[in-house]
Design a protein around this motif. Structure first.
Motif, PDB file in Angstrom:
ATOM      1  N   LEU A  51       3.496 -50.333  31.964  1.00 28.39           N
ATOM      2  CA  LEU A  51       3.995 -49.759  30.812  1.00 28.39           C
ATOM      3  C   LEU A  51       5.286 -49.621  30.633  1.00 28.39           C
ATOM      4  CD1 LEU A  51       0.841 -47.961  29.285  1.00 28.39           C
ATOM      5  CD2 LEU A  51       1.480 -50.262  28.642  1.00 28.39           C
ATOM      6  N   VAL A  52       5.856 -49.288  31.874  1.00 33.63           N
ATOM      7  CA  VAL A  52       7.261 -48.880  32.184  1.00 33.63           C
ATOM      8  C   VAL A  52       8.015 -49.987  32.559  1.00 33.63           C
ATOM      9  CG1 VAL A  52       8.672 -47.392  33.631  1.00 33.63           C
ATOM     10  CG2 VAL A  52       6.470 -46.433  32.776  1.00 33.63           C
ATOM     11  N   THR A  53       8.986 -50.572  31.992  1.00 37.89           N
ATOM     12  CA  THR A  53       9.869 -51.671  32.035  1.00 37.89           C
ATOM     13  C   THR A  53      11.097 -51.248  32.807  1.00 37.89           C
ATOM     14  OG1 THR A  53      10.673 -52.026  30.078  1.00 37.89           O
ATOM     15  CG2 THR A  53       8.629 -53.378  30.587  1.00 37.89           C
ATOM     16  N   ASP A  54      11.618 -49.953  32.287  1.00 37.34           N
ATOM     17  CA  ASP A  54      12.868 -49.429  32.575  1.00 37.34           C
ATOM     18  C   ASP A  54      12.654 -48.043  32.862  1.00 37.34           C
ATOM     19  OD1 ASP A  54      15.459 -48.891  33.165  1.00 37.34           O
ATOM     20  OD2 ASP A  54      16.230 -49.467  31.372  1.00 37.34           O
ATOM     21  N   PRO A  55      12.804 -47.310  34.241  1.00 41.55           N
ATOM     22  CA  PRO A  55      12.585 -46.032  34.450  1.00 41.55           C
ATOM     23  C   PRO A  55      13.452 -45.130  33.614  1.00 41.55           C
ATOM     24  CG  PRO A  55      12.532 -47.415  36.408  1.00 41.55           C
ATOM     25  CD  PRO A  55      12.823 -48.199  35.315  1.00 41.55           C
ATOM     26  N   ASN A  56      14.522 -45.517  33.290  1.00 41.76           N
ATOM     27  CA  ASN A  56      15.915 -44.712  32.533  1.00 41.76           C
ATOM     28  C   ASN A  56      15.441 -44.511  31.230  1.00 41.76           C
ATOM     29  OD1 ASN A  56      17.465 -44.802  34.772  1.00 41.76           O
ATOM     30  ND2 ASN A  56      18.059 -46.691  34.361  1.00 41.76           N
ATOM     31  N   LEU A  57      14.392 -45.408  30.860  1.00 48.07           N
ATOM     32  CA  LEU A  57      13.811 -45.001  29.253  1.00 48.07           C
ATOM     33  C   LEU A  57      12.732 -44.013  29.131  1.00 48.07           C
ATOM     34  CD1 LEU A  57      14.008 -48.827  27.793  1.00 48.07           C
ATOM     35  CD2 LEU A  57      15.747 -46.838  27.712  1.00 48.07           C
ATOM     36  N   VAL A  58      12.253 -43.574  30.458  1.00 49.51           N
ATOM     37  CA  VAL A  58      11.192 -42.614  30.501  1.00 49.51           C
ATOM     38  C   VAL A  58      11.844 -41.113  30.832  1.00 49.51           C
ATOM     39  CG1 VAL A  58       9.010 -41.955  31.501  1.00 49.51           C
ATOM     40  CG2 VAL A  58       9.711 -44.142  30.986  1.00 49.51           C
ATOM     41  N   ARG A  59      11.631 -40.064  30.198  1.00 49.65           N
ATOM     42  CA  ARG A  59      11.824 -38.875  30.364  1.00 49.65           C
ATOM     43  C   ARG A  59      10.718 -37.694  30.922  1.00 49.65           C
ATOM     44  NH1 ARG A  59      15.225 -35.773  25.928  1.00 49.65           N
ATOM     45  NH2 ARG A  59      13.221 -35.544  25.270  1.00 49.65           N
ATOM     46  N   LEU A  60      10.739 -37.264  32.135  1.00 55.85           N
ATOM     47  CA  LEU A  60       9.752 -36.303  32.433  1.00 55.85           C
ATOM     48  C   LEU A  60      10.243 -34.957  32.402  1.00 55.85           C
ATOM     49  CD1 LEU A  60       8.586 -38.356  35.574  1.00 55.85           C
ATOM     50  CD2 LEU A  60       7.587 -38.467  33.497  1.00 55.85           C
ATOM     51  N   ASP A  61       9.770 -34.104  31.483  1.00 59.66           N
ATOM     52  CA  ASP A  61      10.217 -32.766  31.736  1.00 59.66           C
ATOM     53  C   ASP A  61       9.086 -31.880  32.266  1.00 59.66           C
ATOM     54  OD1 ASP A  61      12.498 -33.334  30.328  1.00 59.66           O
ATOM     55  OD2 ASP A  61      11.547 -33.796  28.351  1.00 59.66           O
ATOM     56  N   GLN A  62       9.628 -30.577  32.629  1.00 62.11           N
ATOM     57  CA  GLN A  62       8.890 -29.574  33.105  1.00 62.11           C
ATOM     58  C   GLN A  62       9.404 -28.530  32.605  1.00 62.11           C
ATOM     59  OE1 GLN A  62       8.207 -29.249  37.315  1.00 62.11           O
ATOM     60  NE2 GLN A  62       7.051 -27.324  37.054  1.00 62.11           N
ATOM     61  N   PHE A  63       8.671 -27.803  31.680  1.00 60.10           N
ATOM     62  CA  PHE A  63       9.319 -26.313  31.048  1.00 60.10           C
ATOM     63  C   PHE A  63       8.431 -25.144  31.850  1.00 60.10           C
ATOM     64  CE2 PHE A  63       9.210 -29.470  27.547  1.00 60.10           C
ATOM     65  CZ  PHE A  63      10.424 -29.838  27.327  1.00 60.10           C
ATOM     66  N   CYS A  64       9.532 -24.508  32.620  1.00 60.47           N
ATOM     67  CA  CYS A  64       8.551 -23.415  33.630  1.00 60.47           C
ATOM     68  C   CYS A  64       8.239 -22.501  32.516  1.00 60.47           C
ATOM     69  CB  CYS A  64       9.869 -23.065  34.383  1.00 60.47           C
ATOM     70  SG  CYS A  64      10.549 -24.324  35.699  1.00 60.47           S
ATOM     71  N   GLY A  65       7.229 -22.215  33.265  1.00 64.93           N
ATOM     72  CA  GLY A  65       6.451 -20.722  32.125  1.00 64.93           C
ATOM     73  C   GLY A  65       6.916 -19.522  32.983  1.00 64.93           C
ATOM     74  N   ARG A  66       6.464 -18.696  32.289  1.00 67.61           N
ATOM     75  CA  ARG A  66       6.486 -17.074  32.732  1.00 67.61           C
ATOM     76  C   ARG A  66       5.204 -16.394  32.341  1.00 67.61           C
ATOM     77  NH1 ARG A  66      10.242 -18.889  35.220  1.00 67.61           N
ATOM     78  NH2 ARG A  66      12.237 -18.457  34.926  1.00 67.61           N
ATOM     79  N   LEU A  67       5.072 -15.170  32.569  1.00 69.34           N
ATOM     80  CA  LEU A  67       4.010 -14.366  32.188  1.00 69.34           C
ATOM     81  C   LEU A  67       3.226 -14.714  30.883  1.00 69.34           C
ATOM     82  CD1 LEU A  67       5.133 -11.064  33.657  1.00 69.34           C
ATOM     83  CD2 LEU A  67       3.622 -12.799  34.761  1.00 69.34           C
ATOM     84  N   GLN A  68       3.902 -14.836  29.822  1.00 75.02           N
ATOM     85  CA  GLN A  68       3.424 -15.264  28.636  1.00 75.02           C
ATOM     86  C   GLN A  68       3.200 -16.608  28.199  1.00 75.02           C
ATOM     87  OE1 GLN A  68       5.962 -12.986  25.820  1.00 75.02           O
ATOM     88  NE2 GLN A  68       5.086 -11.083  26.409  1.00 75.02           N
ATOM     89  N   HIS A  69       4.120 -17.365  28.779  1.00 78.00           N
ATOM     90  CA  HIS A  69       4.187 -18.799  28.390  1.00 78.00           C
ATOM     91  C   HIS A  69       3.998 -19.647  29.471  1.00 78.00           C
ATOM     92  CE1 HIS A  69       5.987 -18.032  24.483  1.00 78.00           C
ATOM     93  NE2 HIS A  69       6.892 -17.222  25.013  1.00 78.00           N
ATOM     94  N   PRO A  70       2.576 -20.467  29.461  1.00 77.31           N
ATOM     95  CA  PRO A  70       2.386 -21.458  30.829  1.00 77.31           C
ATOM     96  C   PRO A  70       3.411 -22.479  30.938  1.00 77.31           C
ATOM     97  CG  PRO A  70       0.852 -21.616  29.064  1.00 77.31           C
ATOM     98  CD  PRO A  70       1.608 -20.607  28.547  1.00 77.31           C
ATOM     99  N   THR A  71       3.313 -22.852  32.148  1.00 74.15           N
ATOM    100  CA  THR A  71       4.082 -24.156  32.471  1.00 74.15           C
ATOM    101  C   THR A  71       3.772 -25.286  31.706  1.00 74.15           C
ATOM    102  OG1 THR A  71       4.505 -23.291  34.724  1.00 74.15           O
ATOM    103  CG2 THR A  71       4.965 -25.669  34.114  1.00 74.15           C
TER     104      THR A  71
END
Length: 83
Positions: A51-71
């Motif tokens: 499904l991925v033809t060009d890796p530059n068109l895919v964005r992988l995000d990780q939103f770091c969590g803290r005590l109240q908001h999970p990752t």
């Protein structure tokens, strides 16, 4: 110097993504989850199924969590605007 290859690779991918700034289109979210294993499985399945033809068109995000908001993990793909 340890980690330099990773930083260099990250800078190159960010430069490729910046080239998308002037192009008309939007980032569409395919998956948003708090489960890291589900995130990894989804990414591996995308690449395995071709499904991925060009890796530059895919964005992988990780939103770091803290005590109240999970990752949170998110997979987005760039969808160009119709011509």
């Amino acid at each position: 110097m340890p980690g330099q290859r990773k930083r260099k690779h990250r800078r190159l991918r960010e430069a490729d993504r910046r080239s998308l700034v002037g192009r008309p289109g939007r980032w569409e979210t395919l998956l948003s989850t708090e489960d890291h294993q589900e995130f990894r499985t989804f990414i591996h399945r995308m690449y395995a199924e071709g499904l991925v033809t060009d890796p530059n068109l895919v964005r992988l995000d990780q939103f770091c969590g803290r005590l109240q908001h999970p990752t949170t993990y998110r997979v987005s793909v760039f969808v160009p605007a119709p011509a």
